[in-house]
Design an enzyme around this catalytic site. Structure first.
Site, PDB file in Angstrom:
ATOM      1  CG  MET A  30     -68.273  69.985  36.597  1.00  0.00           C
ATOM      2  SD  MET A  30     -67.113  69.827  37.963  1.00  0.00           S
ATOM      3  CE  MET A  30     -68.193  69.230  39.249  1.00  0.00           C
ATOM      4  CE1 TYR A  32     -73.353  58.995  35.667  1.00  0.00           C
ATOM      5  CE2 TYR A  32     -74.835  59.902  37.313  1.00  0.00           C
ATOM      6  CZ  TYR A  32     -74.319  58.823  36.638  1.00  0.00           C
ATOM      7  OH  TYR A  32     -74.781  57.560  36.925  1.00  0.00           O
ATOM      8  CG  LEU A  33     -75.359  66.158  31.040  1.00  0.00           C
ATOM      9  CD1 LEU A  33     -75.642  66.455  29.570  1.00  0.00           C
ATOM     10  CD2 LEU A  33     -74.835  67.407  31.745  1.00  0.00           C
ATOM     11  CG  HIS A  34     -79.219  66.357  36.946  1.00  0.00           C
ATOM     12  ND1 HIS A  34     -79.677  67.646  36.982  1.00  0.00           N
ATOM     13  CD2 HIS A  34     -78.052  66.357  37.648  1.00  0.00           C
ATOM     14  CE1 HIS A  34     -78.865  68.391  37.696  1.00  0.00           C
ATOM     15  NE2 HIS A  34     -77.847  67.638  38.102  1.00  0.00           N
ATOM     16  CG  HIS A  37     -76.740  69.294  34.124  1.00  0.00           C
ATOM     17  ND1 HIS A  37     -76.747  68.080  34.753  1.00  0.00           N
ATOM     18  CD2 HIS A  37     -75.728  69.998  34.682  1.00  0.00           C
ATOM     19  CE1 HIS A  37     -75.768  68.041  35.647  1.00  0.00           C
ATOM     20  NE2 HIS A  37     -75.139  69.190  35.635  1.00  0.00           N
ATOM     21  CD  GLN A 153     -70.935  77.073  39.745  1.00  0.00           C
ATOM     22  OE1 GLN A 153     -70.062  76.326  40.112  1.00  0.00           O
ATOM     23  NE2 GLN A 153     -71.919  76.672  38.954  1.00  0.00           N
ATOM     24  CB  VAL A 176     -84.588  71.136  38.044  1.00  0.00           C
ATOM     25  CG1 VAL A 176     -85.471  69.963  37.648  1.00  0.00           C
ATOM     26  CG2 VAL A 176     -84.699  72.256  37.009  1.00  0.00           C
ATOM     27  NE  ARG A 187     -69.801  66.364  44.582  1.00  0.00           N
ATOM     28  CZ  ARG A 187     -69.403  67.517  44.051  1.00  0.00           C
ATOM     29  NH1 ARG A 187     -70.268  68.483  43.811  1.00  0.00           N
ATOM     30  NH2 ARG A 187     -68.130  67.719  43.743  1.00  0.00           N
TER      31      ARG A 187
HETATM   32  P1  AMP Z   1     -72.480  70.857  37.481  1.00  0.00           P
HETATM   33  O1  AMP Z   1     -72.445  69.860  36.360  1.00  0.00           O
HETATM   34  O2  AMP Z   1     -72.877  70.283  38.800  1.00  0.00           O
HETATM   35  O3  AMP Z   1     -71.224  71.696  37.534  1.00  0.00           O
HETATM   36  O4  AMP Z   1     -73.637  71.877  37.113  1.00  0.00           O
HETATM   37  C1  AMP Z   1     -73.663  72.571  35.899  1.00  0.00           C
HETATM   38  C2  AMP Z   1     -74.719  73.636  35.943  1.00  0.00           C
HETATM   39  O5  AMP Z   1     -75.990  73.034  36.186  1.00  0.00           O
HETATM   40  C3  AMP Z   1     -74.489  74.648  37.077  1.00  0.00           C
HETATM   41  O6  AMP Z   1     -74.821  75.941  36.604  1.00  0.00           O
HETATM   42  C4  AMP Z   1     -75.464  74.176  38.136  1.00  0.00           C
HETATM   43  O7  AMP Z   1     -75.902  75.209  38.996  1.00  0.00           O
HETATM   44  C5  AMP Z   1     -76.609  73.685  37.272  1.00  0.00           C
HETATM   45  N1  AMP Z   1     -77.446  72.749  38.040  1.00  0.00           N
HETATM   46  C6  AMP Z   1     -77.030  71.648  38.711  1.00  0.00           C
HETATM   47  N2  AMP Z   1     -78.065  71.066  39.349  1.00  0.00           N
HETATM   48  C7  AMP Z   1     -79.146  71.840  39.101  1.00  0.00           C
HETATM   49  C8  AMP Z   1     -80.526  71.783  39.491  1.00  0.00           C
HETATM   50  N3  AMP Z   1     -80.995  70.816  40.281  1.00  0.00           N
HETATM   51  N4  AMP Z   1     -81.352  72.740  39.034  1.00  0.00           N
HETATM   52  C9  AMP Z   1     -80.894  73.739  38.236  1.00  0.00           C
HETATM   53  N5  AMP Z   1     -79.620  73.844  37.830  1.00  0.00           N
HETATM   54  C10 AMP Z   1     -78.753  72.917  38.250  1.00  0.00           C
END
Ligand code: AMP
Length: 283
Positions: A30, A32-34, A37, A153, A176, A187
């Site tokens: 979604m 707002y990458l870190h 991702h 999920q 991570v 978030r």
């Molecule tokens: P999101 O953008 O929050 O929908 O996340 C996209 C993907 O990144 C999903 O498969 C999440 O489980 C994964 N993700 C989000 N945060 C983390 C994290 N801290 N460590 C590993 N994967 C993550």
């Protein structure tokens, strides 16, 4: 790197890639990458020939009182991060491109979506499964990468892929964390300085549970009570759930001792921000 905004264009590209016998790795996000991702992106880059990342804030997975309108977005920042990683395509559709006004078909995964976030967020996993199913039909990946951060999920998507015979391998990747242990999340950007401090209670709960198991205090009720006390003593927090469950079925386990691998899963409001975390406890 190319940015694709249209469904039919992405499908044509994916067909071409496959025609050339190349494999496609897919990372749905979604935005707002870190680094969480990016860990998925790096795994895809390593395993497959062509990596596609989608950025789409999926309205149908948010409840009416949730944070859809304020969900953080910064496409330029995401674009430059993905460019640096050597991603091949960003699929970046509009809501109208993904959902026609009379959209009327959804995917409902039962059982594994009943508990945890499924109980607190009615309709959430229907929204997730539906958008991921659509994205799979659009990107047609060989492998798709999901974080264990969103453990329920991941279990739900694996079940959907198995039940509906998507010819896709689902790969789960470890959580991570920030240096101090907070699980990375888009978030986290909502948190004030004081809330950021309080947010550590999720990771501290995991450490506490692991320590209890390690020194033989394996009683599930005692572990849950200790965690609930830790969180209740942390300012700005409100527990949504603290549960121990079977990591495959996500059924709750309320009594007895930790025996084998069990999932500890937490959801806690810190101020108005709902954070989740989890870990496998091994007894
Ligand atoms: P999101 O953008 O929050 O929908 O996340 C996209 C993907 O990144 C999903 O498969 C999440 O489980 C994964 N993700 C989000 N945060 C983390 C994290 N801290 N460590 C590993 N994967 C993550």
């Amino acid at each position: 790197m190319e940015i694709i905004t249209k469904v039919n264009q992405m499908q044509m590209l994916s067909k071409d890639i496959k025609k050339n016998s190349k494999t496609i790795g897919f990372v749905p996000t979604m935005g707002y990458l870190h680094e969480g991702h990016l860990s998925l992106v790096r795994a895809s880059k390593k395993d497959t020939d062509v990596t596609v990342v989608s950025i789409f804030v999926n309205p149908i997975q948010f409840g009416p009182k949730e944070d859809l309108s304020r969900y953080p977005r910064d496409f330029e920042r995401d674009r430059s991060m993905l460019e640096k990683e050597g991603v091949d395509y960003i699929f970046y559709p509009s809501v109208e491109e993904m959902y026609q006004a009379d959209f009327s078909t959804t995917i409902n995964v039962e059982g594994v979506t009943k508990n945890l976030c499924g109980a607190s967020r009615p309709g959430h996993f229907r929204g997730v499964a539906t958008v991921v199913g659509k994205l799979f039909n659009i990107v047609m990946p060989d492998k798709a990468y999901f974080g264990e951060k969103d453990f329920q999920q991941l279990v739900t998507i694996k079940r959907m892929v198995r039940d509906l015979n998507f010819p896709i391998e689902i790969i789960g990747m470890p959580i991570v964390r920030e240096k101090d242990g907070l699980a990375m999340s888009s978030r986290n950007s909502y948190l004030s300085e004081e809330e950021r401090e309080s947010a550590l209670c999720l990771y501290k709960s995991i450490i506490l549970a692991r320590e209890m198991v390690k020194c033989g205090k394996k009683n599930i009720k005692d572990i849950l009570n200790a965690i609930e006390e830790l969180i209740r003593n942390t300012p700005y927090t409100k527990i949504d759930y603290v549960k121990i469950c079977n990591p495959e079925t996500l059924e709750y386990i309320e009594d007895g001792d930790i025996d084998g691998k069990k999932l500890l899963a937490l959801a806690v409001f810190v101020g108005n921000t709902r954070l989740i975390d989890n870990a496998i406890l091994e007894g």
